[in-house]
Motif scaffolding. Structure first.
Motif, short mmCIF file in Angstrom:
data_model
loop_
_atom_site.label_atom_id
_atom_site.label_comp_id
_atom_site.label_asym_id
_atom_site.label_seq_id
_atom_site.Cartn_x
_atom_site.Cartn_y
_atom_site.Cartn_z
N ILE A 266 113.53 -51.37 -104.18
CA ILE A 266 114.52 -50.37 -103.81
C ILE A 266 115.03 -50.75 -102.43
CG2 ILE A 266 112.85 -48.74 -102.78
CD1 ILE A 266 114.91 -46.84 -104.71
N THR A 267 116.31 -50.50 -102.18
CA THR A 267 116.79 -50.78 -100.83
C THR A 267 117.15 -49.48 -100.15
OG1 THR A 267 119.11 -51.12 -101.40
CG2 THR A 267 117.66 -53.03 -101.60
N GLN A 268 116.80 -49.43 -98.87
CA GLN A 268 117.00 -48.21 -98.09
C GLN A 268 118.08 -48.46 -97.04
OE1 GLN A 268 112.68 -47.78 -96.95
NE2 GLN A 268 112.98 -45.89 -98.09
N PRO A 269 119.30 -47.94 -97.30
CA PRO A 269 120.37 -48.16 -96.33
C PRO A 269 120.11 -47.38 -95.04
CG PRO A 269 121.11 -46.81 -98.19
CD PRO A 269 119.70 -47.17 -98.46
N ASP B 41 123.88 -47.96 -87.01
CA ASP B 41 123.30 -48.38 -85.73
C ASP B 41 123.40 -49.90 -85.61
OD1 ASP B 41 121.75 -48.95 -83.57
OD2 ASP B 41 119.87 -48.18 -84.39
N LYS B 42 124.32 -50.35 -84.76
CA LYS B 42 124.58 -51.80 -84.63
C LYS B 42 123.38 -52.53 -84.04
CE LYS B 42 128.96 -51.61 -85.92
NZ LYS B 42 128.64 -50.80 -87.09
N GLU B 43 122.56 -51.83 -83.27
CA GLU B 43 121.44 -52.48 -82.57
C GLU B 43 120.16 -52.50 -83.42
OE1 GLU B 43 122.28 -53.88 -79.82
OE2 GLU B 43 124.25 -52.90 -79.94
N GLY B 44 120.01 -51.52 -84.29
CA GLY B 44 118.75 -51.35 -85.03
C GLY B 44 118.65 -52.29 -86.23
N PRO B 45 117.57 -52.21 -86.98
CA PRO B 45 117.44 -53.04 -88.19
C PRO B 45 118.43 -52.61 -89.27
CG PRO B 45 115.59 -51.50 -88.00
CD PRO B 45 116.42 -51.33 -86.77
N GLY B 46 118.78 -53.55 -90.14
CA GLY B 46 119.68 -53.23 -91.26
C GLY B 46 118.89 -52.67 -92.43
N ARG B 47 119.49 -52.74 -93.60
CA ARG B 47 118.89 -52.17 -94.83
C ARG B 47 117.44 -52.62 -95.02
NH1 ARG B 47 121.53 -50.88 -99.81
NH2 ARG B 47 123.49 -51.39 -98.81
N ASN B 48 116.58 -51.69 -95.35
CA ASN B 48 115.17 -52.03 -95.62
C ASN B 48 114.97 -52.19 -97.12
OD1 ASN B 48 112.43 -52.40 -94.80
ND2 ASN B 48 111.96 -50.39 -95.65
N ALA B 49 114.48 -53.37 -97.54
CA ALA B 49 114.22 -53.62 -98.96
C ALA B 49 112.71 -53.59 -99.17
CB ALA B 49 114.79 -54.98 -99.36
N GLN C 138 122.29 -45.59 -103.27
CA GLN C 138 122.13 -44.36 -102.48
C GLN C 138 121.33 -43.27 -103.21
OE1 GLN C 138 122.77 -43.23 -99.44
NE2 GLN C 138 123.69 -45.07 -98.62
N GLY C 139 120.88 -43.52 -104.46
CA GLY C 139 120.23 -42.44 -105.23
C GLY C 139 118.95 -41.94 -104.57
N ALA C 140 118.05 -42.87 -104.25
CA ALA C 140 116.78 -42.47 -103.62
C ALA C 140 117.04 -41.99 -102.20
CB ALA C 140 115.82 -43.65 -103.63
N ALA C 141 118.04 -42.59 -101.55
CA ALA C 141 118.39 -42.16 -100.19
C ALA C 141 118.83 -40.70 -100.20
CB ALA C 141 119.51 -43.05 -99.64
N MET C 142 119.64 -40.33 -101.21
CA MET C 142 120.09 -38.94 -101.31
C MET C 142 118.91 -38.01 -101.63
SD MET C 142 123.33 -38.63 -100.60
CE MET C 142 123.20 -39.92 -99.38
N ALA C 143 117.96 -38.49 -102.44
CA ALA C 143 116.77 -37.67 -102.76
C ALA C 143 115.94 -37.43 -101.50
CB ALA C 143 115.93 -38.36 -103.84
#
Ligand SMILES: Cc1cc2nc3c(=O)[nH]c(=O)nc-3n(C[C@H](O)[C@H](O)[C@H](O)COP(=O)(O)OP(=O)(O)OC[C@H]3O[C@@H](n4cnc5c(N)ncnc54)[C@H](O)[C@@H]3O)c2cc1C
Length: 374
Positions: free
Chosen positions: A47-50, A95-103, A301-306
């Motif tokens: 799953i990827t977490q935007p 957030d331009k400075e932080g980490p990107g999408r977490n897989a 975005q499904g799990a992100a919305m949950a």
């Protein structure tokens, strides 16, 4: 803290249900989660977490753990079917400075959520299939398949796209709407660091191949392609189906062909959505996640919305002293955002079915919503 509200029961130990259990427990309620599957049931691949979900992970105190257990991807490459780079999409849209999408592996994410929930004192019961409930002014009585019954002050259901609780609540059977494509999810393994820490998507006609590393040595691939509504790919045929669909892909596509075998457990599912016109709550029953707004996975975005639903429900329950106000506020905050992201997600599918692959405008519109606080 709510007057007269001492406990809550959560149905479903998926990503949404476990997040809700943590968020509700943090308000001071006694919380029990009931899940129809066994504790070890894996379900799903990666799953990827935007980035928009990071503030929820922080709210639930699992941000560090999730990032430590996953791989952070700063860019997603868009490639043609030969593997030539078309463009790179920046995953740091908030957030331009932080980490990107977490897989991350779904099973790992669930382990992180479960151990957080248990450490806070949430009870979890497995192999308990909720079959019915009855609500009155004071409580909700729940009946399970094994003929056990319990009562609870508040029933919170994150029981997925084919939600039983939703159907009882609405007094009708909701049939998920088929969106015209099927999805294959394939766990892949490779030599250490053989895949760069970027997700990539390749397209051949209306077939799309997506790949995400989840650790240094494994990850998952997915394929989306149009199939008829009654199509089903039997498990024993899936390896051949996938190999055939991968045939036109070269470059990184050729590499992916070497990353799984006939024994790899490939998941097939039709892409469906659930769009509800009704409210997501009654006096003492509330739904969230896929039960309320299952979406096409095109914007991931499904799990992100949950997760966002769970966090907002906890916030609203701790904020006001009336349950009615809290559930109304939860729905009022969540519906517009979840509904907009859901329509953008299905618009991507409709466009692709019509041969339009330039989704930059939809992604920009969706990001402008996701950049706002949830
Ligand atoms: C191909 C694909 C790729 C995706 N990729 C992403 C992604 O990268 N990022 C992202 O954010 N989202 C993604 N999603 C969406 C995401 O998987 C879902 O939105 C998310 O899992 C929903 O979580 P949930 O907890 O609401 O429901 P579910 O994950 O469906 O969990 C529901 C739980 O309830 C249990 N349950 C159901 N009925 C009962 C009952 N009667 N009694 C007890 N327990 C019950 C089920 O067993 C299950 O454990 C993807 C979806 C698909 C199909």
């Amino acid at each position: 803290m709510q007057k007269g509200l001492k406990n809550a029961t959560v149905i479903g130990a998926g990503i949404g249900g476990l997040s809700a259990a943590i968020a509700l427990r943090k308000t001071g309620l006694d919380v029990t989660v009931y899940e129809r599957n066994t504790k070890d049931h894996a379900g799903g691949t990666g799953i990827t977490q935007p980035q928009n979900v990071f503030s929820v992970l922080k709210d639930l105190d699992i941000y560090e753990e999730c990032l430590k257990s996953g791989v952070q991807l700063d860019y997603m490459e868009m490639l043609d079917k030969e593997g030539n780079l078309l463009f790179e999409a920046n995953e740091k849209f908030i957030d331009k400075e932080g980490p990107g999408r977490n897989a991350i592996w779904r099973s790992t994410l669930k382990d992180v959520l479960l151990s957080k929930a248990l450490s806070l004192g949430v009870n979890a019961e497995w192999e308990k299939n909720l079959i019915n409930y009855k609500e009155n002014e004071h409580n909700v009585s729940l009946s399970f398949h094994d003929e056990t019954q319990i009562t609870t002050d508040l029933l919170v259901s994150f029981d997925g796209i084919r939600s039983n609780v939703r159907d009882i609540m609405l007094g009708r059977t909701v049939s998920p709407q088929y969106l015209g494509m099927g999805a294959w999810r394939i766990p892949i393994t490779f030599e250490k660091n053989a895949l760069s820490k970027k997700g990539f998507i390749m397209k051949d006609g209306t077939t799309k191949l997506g790949v995400f590393p989840l650790t240094d040595t494994d990850g998952y691939a997915f394929i989306l392609t149009p199939v008829p509504a009654d199509y089903w790919d039997e498990e024993e045929k899936r390896y051949d189906t996938v190999r055939n669909m991968l045939e036109p892909f070269h470059g990184k596509g050729d590499f992916i062909k070497t990353c799984f075998t006939r024994d790899t457990p490939i998941i097939f599912s039709p892409i469906e959505e659930v769009v509800l016109k009704e409210k997501w709550y009654t006096n003492r029953v509330v739904i969230g996640g896929d039960a309320a707004h299952a979406s096409a996975p095109t914007l991931a975005q499904g799990a992100a919305m949950a997760l966002e639903d769970a966090s907002v429900l906890g916030q609203e329950i701790s904020k006001v002293s009336s349950l009615a106000q809290a559930l109304h506020a939860y729905y009022t905050r969540r519906f517009p955002r979840a509904n907009a992201i859901q329509s953008f997600s299905s618009e991507v599918i409709r466009n692709e079915l019509a041969g339009n692959f330039n989704q930059a405008e939809i992604i920009a519109k969706s990001n402008s919503i996701l950049q706002q606080a949830y």
